[in-house]
Design a protein around this motif. Structure first.
Motif, PDB file in Angstrom:
ATOM      1  N   VAL A 175       0.857  -1.192   0.000  1.00 52.58           N
ATOM      2  CA  VAL A 175       0.000   0.000   0.000  1.00 52.58           C
ATOM      3  C   VAL A 175       0.888   1.234   0.000  1.00 52.58           C
ATOM      4  N   TRP A 176       0.580   2.196  -0.877  1.00 52.49           N
ATOM      5  CA  TRP A 176       1.327   3.451  -0.932  1.00 52.49           C
ATOM      6  C   TRP A 176       0.367   4.616  -1.136  1.00 52.49           C
ATOM      7  N   LEU A 177       0.860   5.790  -0.810  1.00 54.10           N
ATOM      8  CA  LEU A 177       0.197   7.031  -1.175  1.00 54.10           C
ATOM      9  C   LEU A 177       0.883   7.565  -2.419  1.00 54.10           C
ATOM     10  N   ALA A 178       0.147   7.726  -3.509  1.00 54.10           N
ATOM     11  CA  ALA A 178       0.699   8.270  -4.748  1.00 54.10           C
ATOM     12  C   ALA A 178       0.541   9.781  -4.726  1.00 54.10           C
ATOM     13  N   THR A 179       1.639  10.508  -4.869  1.00 53.21           N
ATOM     14  CA  THR A 179       1.621  11.947  -4.666  1.00 53.21           C
ATOM     15  C   THR A 179       2.567  12.669  -5.618  1.00 53.21           C
ATOM     16  N   LEU A 180       2.393  13.976  -5.726  1.00 47.46           N
ATOM     17  CA  LEU A 180       3.357  14.830  -6.424  1.00 47.46           C
ATOM     18  C   LEU A 180       4.241  15.575  -5.440  1.00 47.46           C
ATOM     19  N   ASP A 181       3.929  15.477  -4.162  1.00 45.45           N
ATOM     20  CA  ASP A 181       4.680  16.173  -3.116  1.00 45.45           C
ATOM     21  C   ASP A 181       5.957  15.404  -2.807  1.00 45.45           C
ATOM     22  N   THR A 182       7.090  15.941  -3.203  1.00 41.77           N
ATOM     23  CA  THR A 182       8.367  15.234  -3.038  1.00 41.77           C
ATOM     24  C   THR A 182       8.826  15.163  -1.587  1.00 41.77           C
ATOM     25  N   SER A 183       8.148  15.853  -0.670  1.00 48.87           N
ATOM     26  CA  SER A 183       8.526  15.774   0.744  1.00 48.87           C
ATOM     27  C   SER A 183       7.906  14.566   1.444  1.00 48.87           C
ATOM     28  N   LEU A 184       6.818  14.051   0.918  1.00 49.11           N
ATOM     29  CA  LEU A 184       6.101  12.971   1.602  1.00 49.11           C
ATOM     30  C   LEU A 184       6.814  11.612   1.566  1.00 49.11           C
ATOM     31  N   PRO A 185       7.578  11.255   0.514  1.00 51.42           N
ATOM     32  CA  PRO A 185       8.304   9.984   0.561  1.00 51.42           C
ATOM     33  C   PRO A 185       9.339   9.903   1.679  1.00 51.42           C
ATOM     34  N   ALA A 186       9.608  11.005   2.359  1.00 51.51           N
ATOM     35  CA  ALA A 186      10.543  10.974   3.491  1.00 51.51           C
ATOM     36  C   ALA A 186       9.936  10.290   4.711  1.00 51.51           C
ATOM     37  N   PHE A 187       8.621  10.123   4.726  1.00 52.41           N
ATOM     38  CA  PHE A 187       7.961   9.538   5.892  1.00 52.41           C
ATOM     39  C   PHE A 187       8.003   8.017   5.814  1.00 52.41           C
ATOM     40  N   ALA A 194       8.218  -4.049  10.533  1.00 52.76           N
ATOM     41  CA  ALA A 194       9.079  -4.928   9.737  1.00 52.76           C
ATOM     42  C   ALA A 194       9.338  -4.337   8.358  1.00 52.76           C
ATOM     43  N   ASP A 195       8.345  -3.665   7.801  1.00 55.94           N
ATOM     44  CA  ASP A 195       8.459  -3.049   6.483  1.00 55.94           C
ATOM     45  C   ASP A 195       8.840  -1.576   6.666  1.00 55.94           C
ATOM     46  N   ARG A 196      10.063  -1.201   6.249  1.00 62.25           N
ATOM     47  CA  ARG A 196      10.546   0.152   6.470  1.00 62.25           C
ATOM     48  C   ARG A 196      10.602   0.969   5.185  1.00 62.25           C
ATOM     49  N   ARG A 197       9.836   0.569   4.181  1.00 60.03           N
ATOM     50  CA  ARG A 197       9.791   1.345   2.947  1.00 60.03           C
ATOM     51  C   ARG A 197       8.988   2.619   3.156  1.00 60.03           C
ATOM     52  N   PRO A 198       9.266   3.669   2.376  1.00 60.78           N
ATOM     53  CA  PRO A 198       8.489   4.908   2.496  1.00 60.78           C
ATOM     54  C   PRO A 198       7.002   4.648   2.308  1.00 60.78           C
ATOM     55  N   LEU A 199       6.197   5.486   2.933  1.00 60.58           N
ATOM     56  CA  LEU A 199       4.743   5.324   2.864  1.00 60.58           C
ATOM     57  C   LEU A 199       4.146   6.003   1.637  1.00 60.58           C
ATOM     58  N   ALA A 200       4.912   6.888   1.014  1.00 61.80           N
ATOM     59  CA  ALA A 200       4.439   7.608  -0.174  1.00 61.80           C
ATOM     60  C   ALA A 200       5.430   7.424  -1.312  1.00 61.80           C
ATOM     61  N   ILE A 201       4.918   7.514  -2.539  1.00 54.06           N
ATOM     62  CA  ILE A 201       5.765   7.400  -3.719  1.00 54.06           C
ATOM     63  C   ILE A 201       5.283   8.428  -4.736  1.00 54.06           C
ATOM     64  N   THR A 202       6.213   9.080  -5.418  1.00 53.23           N
ATOM     65  CA  THR A 202       5.839  10.132  -6.361  1.00 53.23           C
ATOM     66  C   THR A 202       5.400   9.528  -7.697  1.00 53.23           C
ATOM     67  N   LEU A 203       4.632  10.314  -8.429  1.00 52.44           N
ATOM     68  CA  LEU A 203       4.073   9.838  -9.697  1.00 52.44           C
ATOM     69  C   LEU A 203       5.162   9.470 -10.695  1.00 52.44           C
ATOM     70  N   ASP A 204       6.232  10.268 -10.764  1.00 52.37           N
ATOM     71  CA  ASP A 204       7.299   9.951 -11.719  1.00 52.37           C
ATOM     72  C   ASP A 204       8.003   8.647 -11.354  1.00 52.37           C
ATOM     73  N   ALA A 205       8.150   8.378 -10.052  1.00 52.64           N
ATOM     74  CA  ALA A 205       8.761   7.114  -9.630  1.00 52.64           C
ATOM     75  C   ALA A 205       7.857   5.935  -9.993  1.00 52.64           C
ATOM     76  N   LEU A 206       6.558   6.122  -9.832  1.00 51.52           N
ATOM     77  CA  LEU A 206       5.609   5.068 -10.210  1.00 51.52           C
ATOM     78  C   LEU A 206       5.679   4.778 -11.705  1.00 51.52           C
ATOM     79  N   LEU A 207       5.778   5.830 -12.512  1.00 49.52           N
ATOM     80  CA  LEU A 207       5.859   5.638 -13.961  1.00 49.52           C
ATOM     81  C   LEU A 207       7.107   4.849 -14.345  1.00 49.52           C
TER      82      LEU A 207
END
Length: 280
Positions: A175-187, A194-207
């Motif tokens: 599960v991720w939050l898809a966003t254009l805000d480049t500050s949110l993937p820092a969270f 156990a899962d330490r991946r960022p909670l948000a991912i930017t649209l360009d990274a998804l593409l």
């Protein structure tokens, strides 16, 4: 599962937005990958607030913006309205915004599921969310020193970050939050997770992530252009220099500036913002 942030939802619903093709490409790939696109009622509520605010603001300032200054204004809605008026010069602000008043049919056509959960209302006023909202504002300010994330937007982001973290425990972490805000993937999730991946991912990274799927669908000739446009919006200097709010002072003074020389109007705004220290 991808939950759409408000800043992704807007270009998803507006075909004239420069990132609309990016969203369509993502939606097409998600269908092939059995990935779910979702939007919460909390995000829809924020979206409606943005629409009302932008509609009122554009109605007030549209006659204060010279035609040559128009392309320099930071507002997806204003730029989309300018483009729509090329085809329909008599298009009113009310007519343009009518399509955003009920986005449900558009979301259905895009395969986006609406999620309504009482948790959002219960959590919105808690100390946890308020504290996280403050951290969200600080992270945003660190990346954008000349901009401010308002309290309501920060609260929405805090709710979505917390919601995604909660949902990961029920969806095997996917599960991720898809966003254009480049500050949110820092969270990141809590340290004990156990899962330490960022909670948000930017649209360009998804593409970039789903690009092989898009290519296999026969869109490979357009993919590089779509991805480069999304990436350009993230890393290159913004070509838009003015906010709609910059023109409010002229509207309040009932001073029509549309027919004035664009350079004079722009210099006046810059002077007021830097010399007179006026918060426009």
């Amino acid at each position: 599962i991808l939950y759409l942030d408000t800043n992704v939802l807007i270009p998803a619903l507006e075909p004239r937005a420069h990132l609309h093709r990016s969203f369509v490409a993502l939606s097409r790939a998600c269908a092939q990958l059995d990935m779910s696109l979702r939007v919460t009622t909390t995000t829809l509520e924020e979206f409606r607030g943005v629409v009302v605010y932008q509609k009122d603001l554009i109605a007030k300032v549209q006659d204060e913006i010279p035609d040559k200054t128009g392309p320099k204004v930071r507002s997806l809605f204003f730029q989309a309205l300018r483009e729509a008026r090329v085809e329909n010069p008599g298009l009113s602000v009310d007519e343009f915004f009518a399509s955003f008043e009920d986005p449900q049919s558009i979301l259905d056509s895009l395969g986006v599921e609406v999620v309504d959960d009482p948790w959002f209302e219960e959590a919105s006023g808690t100390t946890e969310i308020r504290k996280l909202a403050t951290v969200v504002q600080k992270e945003y300010k660190a990346l954008h020193p000349d901009q401010v994330k308002r309290d309501r937007a920060a609260t929405h982001d805090a709710l979505m970050i917390t919601w995604v973290e909660r949902q990961r425990s029920e969806a095997d972490g996917k599960v991720w939050l898809a966003t254009l805000d480049t500050s949110l993937p820092a969270f990141m999730p809590d340290k004990g997770a156990a899962d330490r991946r960022p909670l948000a991912i930017t649209l360009d990274a998804l593409l970039q992530w789903v690009s092989p799927i898009v290519s296999r669908q026969g869109a490979d000739e357009d993919l590089s252009e779509i991805f480069s446009e999304a990436l350009r919006q993230q890393i290159l200097p913004n070509e838009n220099f003015f906010d709609l709010n910059d023109f409010l002072i002229f509207a309040e003074l009932e001073c029509s500036c549309r027919e004035l020389p664009a350079g004079d109007v722009e210099k006046c705004i810059q002077y007021l913002g830097t010399k007179a220290h006026v918060d426009l």
